[in-house]
Scaffold this motif. Sequence first.
Motif, PDB file in Angstrom:
ATOM      1  N   ASP A   1      -0.271  20.010   1.433  1.00  9.11           N
ATOM      2  CA  ASP A   1       0.249  19.891   0.072  1.00  9.11           C
ATOM      3  C   ASP A   1       1.656  19.282   0.141  1.00  9.11           C
ATOM      4  O   ASP A   1       2.644  19.988   0.369  1.00  9.11           O
ATOM      5  N   LEU A   2       1.708  17.967  -0.055  1.00 11.06           N
ATOM      6  CA  LEU A   2       2.992  17.269   0.077  1.00 11.06           C
ATOM      7  C   LEU A   2       3.990  17.693  -0.994  1.00 11.06           C
ATOM      8  O   LEU A   2       5.196  17.737  -0.742  1.00 11.06           O
ATOM      9  N   ASP A   3       3.478  18.023  -2.184  1.00 14.29           N
ATOM     10  CA  ASP A   3       4.380  18.415  -3.281  1.00 14.29           C
ATOM     11  C   ASP A   3       5.172  19.670  -2.934  1.00 14.29           C
ATOM     12  O   ASP A   3       6.304  19.834  -3.372  1.00 14.29           O
ATOM     13  N   ILE A   4       4.561  20.541  -2.149  1.00 12.41           N
ATOM     14  CA  ILE A   4       5.282  21.749  -1.715  1.00 12.41           C
ATOM     15  C   ILE A   4       6.124  21.467  -0.472  1.00 12.41           C
ATOM     16  O   ILE A   4       7.296  21.838  -0.396  1.00 12.41           O
ATOM     17  N   LEU A   5       5.530  20.801   0.523  1.00 15.32           N
ATOM     18  CA  LEU A   5       6.189  20.676   1.825  1.00 15.32           C
ATOM     19  C   LEU A   5       7.374  19.699   1.832  1.00 15.32           C
ATOM     20  O   LEU A   5       8.412  19.991   2.447  1.00 15.32           O
ATOM     21  N   VAL A   6       7.214  18.547   1.182  1.00 14.56           N
ATOM     22  CA  VAL A   6       8.275  17.531   1.268  1.00 14.56           C
ATOM     23  C   VAL A   6       9.616  18.071   0.761  1.00 14.56           C
ATOM     24  O   VAL A   6      10.635  17.958   1.465  1.00 14.56           O
ATOM     25  N   PRO A   7       9.668  18.707  -0.437  1.00 13.68           N
ATOM     26  CA  PRO A   7      10.981  19.230  -0.884  1.00 13.68           C
ATOM     27  C   PRO A   7      11.545  20.306   0.054  1.00 13.68           C
ATOM     28  O   PRO A   7      12.751  20.320   0.312  1.00 13.68           O
ATOM     29  N   LEU A   8      10.668  21.178   0.587  1.00 12.24           N
ATOM     30  CA  LEU A   8      11.149  22.222   1.503  1.00 12.24           C
ATOM     31  C   LEU A   8      11.858  21.601   2.702  1.00 12.24           C
ATOM     32  O   LEU A   8      12.882  22.102   3.173  1.00 12.24           O
ATOM     33  N   ILE A   9      11.267  20.510   3.212  1.00 12.20           N
ATOM     34  CA  ILE A   9      11.825  19.859   4.399  1.00 12.20           C
ATOM     35  C   ILE A   9      13.078  19.058   4.046  1.00 12.20           C
ATOM     36  O   ILE A   9      14.122  19.178   4.702  1.00 12.20           O
TER      37      ILE A   9
ATOM     38  N   ASP B   1       9.609   9.825   4.842  1.00  6.21           N
ATOM     39  CA  ASP B   1      10.412   8.844   5.585  1.00  6.21           C
ATOM     40  C   ASP B   1       9.571   7.942   6.489  1.00  6.21           C
ATOM     41  O   ASP B   1       9.919   6.793   6.718  1.00  6.21           O
ATOM     42  N   ILE B   2       8.515   8.506   7.048  1.00  2.00           N
ATOM     43  CA  ILE B   2       7.662   7.746   7.961  1.00  2.00           C
ATOM     44  C   ILE B   2       6.199   8.076   7.660  1.00  2.00           C
ATOM     45  O   ILE B   2       5.855   9.237   7.449  1.00  2.00           O
ATOM     46  N   VAL B   3       5.367   7.044   7.635  1.00  2.00           N
ATOM     47  CA  VAL B   3       3.909   7.242   7.584  1.00  2.00           C
ATOM     48  C   VAL B   3       3.325   6.525   8.795  1.00  2.00           C
ATOM     49  O   VAL B   3       3.697   5.379   9.082  1.00  2.00           O
ATOM     50  N   LEU B   4       2.428   7.178   9.502  1.00  2.00           N
ATOM     51  CA  LEU B   4       1.785   6.555  10.659  1.00  2.00           C
ATOM     52  C   LEU B   4       0.275   6.739  10.582  1.00  2.00           C
ATOM     53  O   LEU B   4      -0.218   7.705  10.022  1.00  2.00           O
TER      54      LEU B   4
ATOM     55  N   LYS C   1       7.921   7.423  -3.855  1.00  2.23           N
ATOM     56  CA  LYS C   1       7.816   8.580  -4.761  1.00  2.23           C
ATOM     57  C   LYS C   1       8.852   9.648  -4.400  1.00  2.23           C
ATOM     58  O   LYS C   1       9.049   9.954  -3.222  1.00  2.23           O
ATOM     59  N   SER C   2       9.480  10.231  -5.433  1.00  2.00           N
ATOM     60  CA  SER C   2      10.410  11.339  -5.222  1.00  2.00           C
ATOM     61  C   SER C   2       9.677  12.655  -5.411  1.00  2.00           C
ATOM     62  O   SER C   2       8.882  12.793  -6.337  1.00  2.00           O
ATOM     63  N   TYR C   3       9.952  13.594  -4.549  1.00  4.38           N
ATOM     64  CA  TYR C   3       9.298  14.908  -4.621  1.00  4.38           C
ATOM     65  C   TYR C   3      10.278  15.968  -5.113  1.00  4.38           C
ATOM     66  O   TYR C   3      11.494  15.855  -4.882  1.00  4.38           O
ATOM     67  N   GLY C   4       9.760  16.974  -5.778  1.00  6.93           N
ATOM     68  CA  GLY C   4      10.563  18.145  -6.166  1.00  6.93           C
ATOM     69  C   GLY C   4      11.701  17.815  -7.114  1.00  6.93           C
ATOM     70  O   GLY C   4      12.707  18.530  -7.132  1.00  6.93           O
ATOM     71  N   GLY C   5      11.560  16.715  -7.851  1.00  8.48           N
ATOM     72  CA  GLY C   5      12.568  16.398  -8.859  1.00  8.48           C
ATOM     73  C   GLY C   5      13.881  15.873  -8.278  1.00  8.48           C
ATOM     74  O   GLY C   5      14.877  15.761  -8.974  1.00  8.48           O
ATOM     75  N   ASN C   6      13.899  15.555  -6.984  1.00 10.16           N
ATOM     76  CA  ASN C   6      15.122  15.022  -6.375  1.00 10.16           C
ATOM     77  C   ASN C   6      14.871  13.587  -5.905  1.00 10.16           C
ATOM     78  O   ASN C   6      13.970  13.346  -5.101  1.00 10.16           O
TER      79      ASN C   6
ATOM     80  N   LEU D   1       0.836  -1.213   0.000  1.00 11.82           N
ATOM     81  CA  LEU D   1       0.000   0.000   0.000  1.00 11.82           C
ATOM     82  C   LEU D   1       0.865   1.255   0.000  1.00 11.82           C
ATOM     83  O   LEU D   1       0.597   2.203  -0.727  1.00 11.82           O
ATOM     84  N   LEU D   2       1.907   1.245   0.853  1.00 15.05           N
ATOM     85  CA  LEU D   2       2.743   2.442   1.025  1.00 15.05           C
ATOM     86  C   LEU D   2       3.963   2.426   0.117  1.00 15.05           C
ATOM     87  O   LEU D   2       4.743   3.376   0.111  1.00 15.05           O
ATOM     88  N   GLN D   3       4.117   1.339  -0.646  1.00 11.28           N
ATOM     89  CA  GLN D   3       5.246   1.217  -1.579  1.00 11.28           C
ATOM     90  C   GLN D   3       6.573   1.463  -0.879  1.00 11.28           C
ATOM     91  O   GLN D   3       7.394   2.262  -1.337  1.00 11.28           O
ATOM     92  N   THR D   4       6.769   0.786   0.263  1.00 13.08           N
ATOM     93  CA  THR D   4       8.021   0.992   0.990  1.00 13.08           C
ATOM     94  C   THR D   4       8.880  -0.255   1.006  1.00 13.08           C
ATOM     95  O   THR D   4       8.373  -1.382   1.056  1.00 13.08           O
ATOM     96  N   ASP D   5      10.199  -0.040   0.948  1.00 12.77           N
ATOM     97  CA  ASP D   5      11.148  -1.137   1.104  1.00 12.77           C
ATOM     98  C   ASP D   5      11.724  -1.115   2.521  1.00 12.77           C
ATOM     99  O   ASP D   5      12.721  -1.772   2.812  1.00 12.77           O
ATOM    100  N   GLY D   6      11.083  -0.340   3.391  1.00  7.56           N
ATOM    101  CA  GLY D   6      11.530  -0.262   4.784  1.00  7.56           C
ATOM    102  C   GLY D   6      10.813  -1.288   5.637  1.00  7.56           C
ATOM    103  O   GLY D   6      10.599  -2.421   5.213  1.00  7.56           O
ATOM    104  N   GLU D   7      10.448  -0.882   6.865  1.00  8.62           N
ATOM    105  CA  GLU D   7       9.762  -1.801   7.775  1.00  8.62           C
ATOM    106  C   GLU D   7       8.402  -1.223   8.160  1.00  8.62           C
ATOM    107  O   GLU D   7       8.280  -0.028   8.422  1.00  8.62           O
ATOM    108  N   VAL D   8       7.426  -2.114   8.232  1.00 10.67           N
ATOM    109  CA  VAL D   8       6.077  -1.737   8.665  1.00 10.67           C
ATOM    110  C   VAL D   8       5.829  -2.371  10.032  1.00 10.67           C
ATOM    111  O   VAL D   8       6.209  -3.522  10.257  1.00 10.67           O
ATOM    112  N   PHE D   9       5.215  -1.618  10.932  1.00  8.50           N
ATOM    113  CA  PHE D   9       4.891  -2.108  12.278  1.00  8.50           C
ATOM    114  C   PHE D   9       3.383  -2.023  12.501  1.00  8.50           C
ATOM    115  O   PHE D   9       2.775  -0.974  12.268  1.00  8.50           O
TER     116      PHE D   9
END
Lengths: 392, 392
Positions: free
Chosen positions: A146-154, A189-192, A178-183, A49-57
Amino acid sequence: MKNKELLLVPGPTPVIDEIYDALANETRGHTDPRFVAIYKNAIEQTKQLLQTDGEVFIVAGSGTLAMEMAIVNTIGKGERLLVISHGYFGDRFKPLAKAYGIEVDVLQAEWGKQVDPLLVEETLTQKEYKAVTITHADTSTGVLSDLDILVPLIKKTGALVILDGVVATAALDENMSKSYGGNAEYKIDIVLTGSQKAIGIPPGLAIIAFNQTALKARDALGEVAAYYCDIKNWIPIMQDPSKYFATPPVNLIYAYQKAMDIVLEEGIKQREQRHIAFGRGIRAALRTFGMKPLANEEVSAPTLSCILYPEGVDDVAFRTLLSHKGIIVAGALAHLAGKAFRIGHMGNTTAEMLEQAIRSVGEVLHELGVEVNQELALQSFKEELLLIGQTH
Amino acid sequence: MKNKELLLVPGPTPVIDEIYDALANETRGHTDPRFVAIYKNAIEQTKQLLQTDGEVFIVAGSGTLAMEMAIVNTIGKGERLLVISHGYFGDRFKPLAKAYGIEVDVLQAEWGKQVDPLLVEETLTQKEYKAVTITHADTSTGVLSDLDILVPLIKKTGALVILDGVVATAALDENMSKSYGGNAEYKIDIVLTGSQKAIGIPPGLAIIAFNQTALKARDALGEVAAYYCDIKNWIPIMQDPSKYFATPPVNLIYAYQKAMDIVLEEGIKQREQRHIAFGRGIRAALRTFGMKPLANEEVSAPTLSCILYPEGVDDVAFRTLLSHKGIIVAGALAHLAGKAFRIGHMGNTTAEMLEQAIRSVGEVLHELGVEVNQELALQSFKEELLLIGQTH
């Protein structure tokens, strides 16, 4: 449907019969291979669902516990957290972080609005933050980030992005690959989240995903002042659920796994479109009744809406009459209490349920002496659904 | 019974139809007055069960989380905890306390035995301990603690008594108003448990009670390095469940409240007698099969037994054949793995279920080439029940 009422509060949300049936399936031991397979599947489905290669708890707890797991495992004592808050629930990170000796700054938007990105950018230049939380959709105000704006700023500051997906996860796209802001490196990093919102099972599960960057942040902290919240204790179990740390809530995991079946079968893209249509539709219908959403349409969450009452409509009278028709909505919080109500339109909610809600709201307004045009309201709802290719 | 199998592991335990029905009742909002009444009742019933005038907490989590709540809210960084351990689960307090910078000493009994009270007394004179944990019955060994001996030894040093009631609470008397050792002040300060043992609902709830002394200890700590585990955040909700902190697991609380109805209707004294009879009866029956309990009868827990295999009986073969007959028991832990099995006989378990288990164990032993006398085994079980005035 087993439900005799429509639970349209912004969570818990309607649980459907298939999920109730799964919930009440025979309880098995937590190390029984049949349960282990279900738990493993639930974890894999969440990764998908989250398309992650990390760990889900997935553990017994609430959304608040998931927030705590995010903070405890990434930010050390004396380090800094920035909270981007669009309502009541962002503020919760403040006492939580303070309990762990973390320095926390909160950018709180005027209720119904987003935080100005320029202010976010400016704040991020003033201090070094280890992580920044974004409330994807705020349960108190119905404002969407608006993740498209906030994620690259952070991400350009090197801070971790912690996305609070309560009332968002499984309704809105939260693609961690997904990569944001062309980078290529700018990712969430985390979804809860909790189980009782857009996932649509009863409350009782804390769900959280860490990507590899977030896992590295946990490693770098060494020992943390936590036990149940320490993801290091859970990693071996999430990688192999036949192992034991603390007993998983077996029946809730039955329900969760069934919900994930439903979510993945619909597909997250389709699911997001449905929620967008529901949000637009319900607000368009209620506007025809003279009921104004708190948030402007362009910043409104697809999952819930905070709706201001027309002049002269009493909150308690309105919600009581509506509940007599089997439609349960929530009051507004803090300074909006009495002035607005909140309606959830997420998870297992269907277009039919929302049409029934619109009809009942119209009837109640009529009983309270407000003139309404039921046909126009329902037509407005259906038009929004059609615009986005939703039919039923 | 909805269950197609008999879940006789030492937790989760058999869930009965009435409880499954409660579990799958329509999910309501956590502030819905109908749910609030159920939650309030569940809290009051727990106070009644434990006879406490303190505070009871029922939250989404596991027994491990309840252990953490006990420690975090009573012992400060650098203070000392003594753990009286009769098996695997006492040891868990060690990493838990260490995570919080608490100094911890463990008195670990030889498996199958109690810790020598003289050793406890001696240890308590050597250092000043803020609190001492007692595992009421240990899930790994089936050893019962002697509260009449331990509580006065601890209380005379001024330390808090934390009773780990996992596999004990709601089966054994844990009267928090009872005075021990002839001193009105010598009482159990904290009782903690999980939902899936002697209470008999699925896992997913952490349950914990603090008496006034334990609540004062929390106050004296000031701020603690925890949020979800901090009882200060929960006290207002437990006093008035219409308030909000973190979303309660609505459906599990439906199930819990139903279980408390059943527990209180049977009565704790009667319930304890039933469990004592079950424990004695099942061990007497298994002894006739040449299966020796790990613990001597006088230190055996009424809720579960750890049973050593007779010569030549293979663990996996035994448990697999037994599971084919619908009886699920657990393997032994640590150095006993392969040498013993564990059988739960608590909560909603009935005499009929245990008779069925005895018959099936006899059949499996017969299949594995061990001569058994089924009639003698069943008669031994029934005699123990009759001795203690239990009939069915």
